[in-house]
Design a protein around this motif. Structure first.
Motif, PDB file in Angstrom:
ATOM      1  N   LYS A 297      -3.323 -14.234  12.905  1.00  0.00           N
ATOM      2  CA  LYS A 297      -3.212 -15.018  11.682  1.00  0.00           C
ATOM      3  C   LYS A 297      -1.809 -14.848  11.140  1.00  0.00           C
ATOM      4  O   LYS A 297      -1.272 -13.739  11.087  1.00  0.00           O
ATOM      5  CB  LYS A 297      -4.239 -14.529  10.653  1.00  0.00           C
ATOM      6  N   GLU A 298      -1.164 -15.952  10.748  1.00  0.00           N
ATOM      7  CA  GLU A 298       0.195 -15.904  10.219  1.00  0.00           C
ATOM      8  C   GLU A 298       0.192 -16.214   8.721  1.00  0.00           C
ATOM      9  O   GLU A 298      -0.449 -17.170   8.277  1.00  0.00           O
ATOM     10  CB  GLU A 298       1.092 -16.912  10.954  1.00  0.00           C
ATOM     11  N   PHE A 299       0.933 -15.401   7.980  1.00  0.00           N
ATOM     12  CA  PHE A 299       1.153 -15.636   6.558  1.00  0.00           C
ATOM     13  C   PHE A 299       2.642 -15.920   6.367  1.00  0.00           C
ATOM     14  O   PHE A 299       3.487 -15.184   6.906  1.00  0.00           O
ATOM     15  CB  PHE A 299       0.751 -14.418   5.727  1.00  0.00           C
ATOM     16  N   SER A 300       2.977 -16.952   5.599  1.00  0.00           N
ATOM     17  CA  SER A 300       4.378 -17.333   5.406  1.00  0.00           C
ATOM     18  C   SER A 300       4.746 -17.277   3.924  1.00  0.00           C
ATOM     19  O   SER A 300       3.975 -17.727   3.064  1.00  0.00           O
ATOM     20  CB  SER A 300       4.628 -18.751   5.939  1.00  0.00           C
ATOM     21  N   PHE A 301       5.949 -16.733   3.651  1.00  0.00           N
ATOM     22  CA  PHE A 301       6.413 -16.585   2.277  1.00  0.00           C
ATOM     23  C   PHE A 301       7.876 -16.997   2.194  1.00  0.00           C
ATOM     24  O   PHE A 301       8.713 -16.474   2.944  1.00  0.00           O
ATOM     25  CB  PHE A 301       6.263 -15.128   1.815  1.00  0.00           C
ATOM     26  N   GLU A 302       8.192 -17.916   1.299  1.00  0.00           N
ATOM     27  CA  GLU A 302       9.579 -18.329   1.107  1.00  0.00           C
ATOM     28  C   GLU A 302      10.360 -17.208   0.434  1.00  0.00           C
ATOM     29  O   GLU A 302       9.939 -16.686  -0.595  1.00  0.00           O
ATOM     30  CB  GLU A 302       9.650 -19.600   0.265  1.00  0.00           C
ATOM     31  N   VAL A 303      11.490 -16.863   1.031  1.00  0.00           N
ATOM     32  CA  VAL A 303      12.274 -15.735   0.543  1.00  0.00           C
ATOM     33  C   VAL A 303      12.779 -15.969  -0.873  1.00  0.00           C
ATOM     34  O   VAL A 303      12.819 -15.044  -1.695  1.00  0.00           O
ATOM     35  CB  VAL A 303      13.446 -15.452   1.504  1.00  0.00           C
ATOM     36  N   LYS A 304      13.170 -17.190  -1.202  1.00  0.00           N
ATOM     37  CA  LYS A 304      13.681 -17.467  -2.551  1.00  0.00           C
ATOM     38  C   LYS A 304      12.627 -17.172  -3.613  1.00  0.00           C
ATOM     39  O   LYS A 304      12.946 -16.726  -4.707  1.00  0.00           O
ATOM     40  CB  LYS A 304      14.145 -18.919  -2.647  1.00  0.00           C
ATOM     41  N   ALA A 305      11.370 -17.433  -3.267  1.00  0.00           N
ATOM     42  CA  ALA A 305      10.285 -17.178  -4.215  1.00  0.00           C
ATOM     43  C   ALA A 305       9.790 -15.739  -4.147  1.00  0.00           C
ATOM     44  O   ALA A 305       9.434 -15.142  -5.174  1.00  0.00           O
ATOM     45  CB  ALA A 305       9.130 -18.138  -3.952  1.00  0.00           C
ATOM     46  N   TYR A 306       9.782 -15.172  -2.949  1.00  0.00           N
ATOM     47  CA  TYR A 306       9.220 -13.830  -2.746  1.00  0.00           C
ATOM     48  C   TYR A 306      10.157 -12.987  -1.880  1.00  0.00           C
ATOM     49  O   TYR A 306       9.854 -12.676  -0.725  1.00  0.00           O
ATOM     50  CB  TYR A 306       7.842 -13.928  -2.088  1.00  0.00           C
ATOM     51  N   PRO A 307      11.306 -12.584  -2.415  1.00  0.00           N
ATOM     52  CA  PRO A 307      12.238 -11.764  -1.619  1.00  0.00           C
ATOM     53  C   PRO A 307      11.691 -10.374  -1.316  1.00  0.00           C
ATOM     54  O   PRO A 307      12.070  -9.753  -0.330  1.00  0.00           O
ATOM     55  CB  PRO A 307      13.482 -11.698  -2.500  1.00  0.00           C
ATOM     56  N   LEU A 308      10.794  -9.905  -2.167  1.00  0.00           N
ATOM     57  CA  LEU A 308      10.118  -8.624  -1.939  1.00  0.00           C
ATOM     58  C   LEU A 308       8.681  -8.793  -2.410  1.00  0.00           C
ATOM     59  O   LEU A 308       8.429  -9.341  -3.481  1.00  0.00           O
ATOM     60  CB  LEU A 308      10.807  -7.486  -2.694  1.00  0.00           C
ATOM     61  N   PHE A 309       7.750  -8.339  -1.578  1.00  0.00           N
ATOM     62  CA  PHE A 309       6.345  -8.444  -1.968  1.00  0.00           C
ATOM     63  C   PHE A 309       5.565  -7.282  -1.379  1.00  0.00           C
ATOM     64  O   PHE A 309       6.048  -6.544  -0.517  1.00  0.00           O
ATOM     65  CB  PHE A 309       5.747  -9.797  -1.548  1.00  0.00           C
ATOM     66  N   TYR A 310       4.342  -7.134  -1.869  1.00  0.00           N
ATOM     67  CA  TYR A 310       3.486  -6.020  -1.490  1.00  0.00           C
ATOM     68  C   TYR A 310       2.350  -6.527  -0.604  1.00  0.00           C
ATOM     69  O   TYR A 310       1.826  -7.633  -0.807  1.00  0.00           O
ATOM     70  CB  TYR A 310       2.894  -5.349  -2.724  1.00  0.00           C
ATOM     71  N   MET A 311       1.962  -5.700   0.351  1.00  0.00           N
ATOM     72  CA  MET A 311       0.814  -5.981   1.198  1.00  0.00           C
ATOM     73  C   MET A 311      -0.111  -4.776   1.151  1.00  0.00           C
ATOM     74  O   MET A 311       0.330  -3.638   1.323  1.00  0.00           O
ATOM     75  CB  MET A 311       1.245  -6.229   2.646  1.00  0.00           C
ATOM     76  N   GLU A 312      -1.382  -5.022   0.894  1.00  0.00           N
ATOM     77  CA  GLU A 312      -2.342  -3.929   0.786  1.00  0.00           C
ATOM     78  C   GLU A 312      -3.489  -4.153   1.764  1.00  0.00           C
ATOM     79  O   GLU A 312      -4.091  -5.226   1.807  1.00  0.00           O
ATOM     80  CB  GLU A 312      -2.878  -3.839  -0.646  1.00  0.00           C
ATOM     81  N   PHE A 313      -3.756  -3.122   2.552  1.00  0.00           N
ATOM     82  CA  PHE A 313      -4.833  -3.199   3.541  1.00  0.00           C
ATOM     83  C   PHE A 313      -5.324  -1.791   3.845  1.00  0.00           C
ATOM     84  O   PHE A 313      -4.522  -0.878   4.072  1.00  0.00           O
ATOM     85  CB  PHE A 313      -4.344  -3.864   4.834  1.00  0.00           C
ATOM     86  N   ALA A 314      -6.637  -1.620   3.824  1.00  0.00           N
ATOM     87  CA  ALA A 314      -7.259  -0.333   4.176  1.00  0.00           C
ATOM     88  C   ALA A 314      -6.657   0.826   3.380  1.00  0.00           C
ATOM     89  O   ALA A 314      -6.322   1.875   3.933  1.00  0.00           O
ATOM     90  CB  ALA A 314      -7.141  -0.071   5.678  1.00  0.00           C
ATOM     91  N   ASN A 315      -6.493   0.597   2.082  1.00  0.00           N
ATOM     92  CA  ASN A 315      -5.970   1.611   1.153  1.00  0.00           C
ATOM     93  C   ASN A 315      -4.510   1.979   1.407  1.00  0.00           C
ATOM     94  O   ASN A 315      -4.029   2.991   0.882  1.00  0.00           O
ATOM     95  CB  ASN A 315      -6.832   2.883   1.189  1.00  0.00           C
ATOM     96  N   GLU A 316      -3.814   1.193   2.204  1.00  0.00           N
ATOM     97  CA  GLU A 316      -2.376   1.395   2.402  1.00  0.00           C
ATOM     98  C   GLU A 316      -1.627   0.264   1.687  1.00  0.00           C
ATOM     99  O   GLU A 316      -2.014  -0.902   1.787  1.00  0.00           O
ATOM    100  CB  GLU A 316      -2.014   1.366   3.888  1.00  0.00           C
TER     101      GLU A 316
END
Length: 332
Positions: A297-316
């Motif tokens: 599965k691919e997730f895409s994020f525009e850098v101008k809108a989201y230059p840094l973001f968080y990902m949370e999975f399995a308590n990490e």
């Protein structure tokens, strides 16, 4: 190389600071309150602790913490002649303290100042994947200022950075007496957002970080102190049999999720979000899809809108930063 993210039984960190008062005091404030690490050693030691064997914070469980430094490990290390020039000596000291005391990772925190050996320092850190650099140009006051405003002025001296407009008692001659952590701790989300905007404007891969002004990546250290993983485009890692790969295509950051587990994965089990300057959490990927074993599965994020973001999975919690073109390989 794909890394498997699995927390060690004992997580410890050592931080070596260039200055002896302001930066260590600021970082100790966080170390004393955060419980993501079993111990964080910060050097230089404050004068009242200079005769002790460790300045590690109390274990999160409240139990007595083992001393991290062997009796034979001196508080003031002998640095080899070839590494004595600053800032190279801070990187070397961080490395030696990490290895001799058995820490999981190490950080050297220093400023640009007028040091001529920044390239040597950077190259030395590159040789040791668990040794990281938290850098400020031109001084730590640049990072402090980001707790209040984004300022793109290339100051040449720390005395010129207008921090006193926000903290009246902070003047260079008396800065050691300022309780800087108390002034800034609640404004950390502001600084975390402002520094990303600062780096995004300075994101020229042809220019080394130590040649940029203004520039700071103190947020990387603070995020690690909070216990978050830190990843960059080109990295890949595995959490509980799920492989995550971070790719850049033009101005889009893609996170590819490969399900190597035996059971199906529901995409909403993975949360992607940003944290605003007021601390609010904003989800940025909400689609629900079943990812069968062996599927991607691919997730895409525009850098101008989201230059840094968080990902949370399995308590990490993993922070994905697209604004740093010379990432360190940071252990999670």
């Amino acid at each position: 190389m794909t890394r498997i993210i699995k927390k060690p039984l004992l997580r410890t960190m050592v931080i070596v600071c260039e200055d002896s008062e302001v930066t260590p005091s600021y970082l100790r404030g966080f170390a004393n309150e955060l419980k993501a690490w079993d111990a964080i050693d910060i050097f230089p030691l404050p004068a009242e602790e200079a005769g002790t064997t460790t300045n590690a914070v109390e274990h999160k469980s409240g139990r007595k913490l083992r001393k991290l430094h062997a009796v034979s490990t001196p508080l003031s290390l002998d640095i080899e002649k070839e590494y004595k020039a600053v800032p190279t000596r801070y990187v070397r000291e961080a490395q030696k303290r990490m290895e001799e005391a058995g820490h999981n990772e190490a950080w050297a925190v220093y400023d640009k100042d007028g040091h001529p050996h920044h390239e040597n320092s950077y190259l030395l850190a590159q040789q040791h994947p668990r040794v990281n650099i938290a850098f400020n140009s031109i001084a730590i006051e640049q990072w402090f200022l980001l707790h209040f405003e984004i300022n793109h002025v290339a100051y040449q001296k720390s005395a010129h950075i207008p921090l006193a407009t926000h903290i009246a008692e902070y003047v260079i001659e008396k800065k050691a007496k300022t309780k800087i952590y108390d002034h800034l701790k609640l404004r950390l989300p502001v600084a975390l957002n402002n520094v990303v905007a600062l780096r995004l404007r300075q994101n020229n891969p042809k220019i080394r970080f130590y040649e940029k002004n203004p520039y700071a990546n103190m947020d990387h250290l603070l995020l690690r102190m909070h216990g978050y993983g830190l990843m960059f485009p080109g990295d890949s890692f595995i959490i509980q049999g799920i492989t995550f790969s971070i790719l850049m295509k033009d101005e889009v950051c893609e996170v590819h999720v490969l399900n190597n587990a035996k059971a199906a994965l529901i995409s909403t089990q993975i949360q992607f979000y940003t944290i605003a300057s007021n601390g609010a959490k904003n989800n940025i990927a909400k689609e629900r899809e079943i990812v069968s074993p062996g599927a991607t599965k691919e997730f895409s994020f525009e850098v101008k809108a989201y230059p840094l973001f968080y990902m949370e999975f399995a308590n990490e919690v993993i922070v994905i930063d697209t604004t740093c073109n010379e990432p360190r390989i940071i252990a999670c």
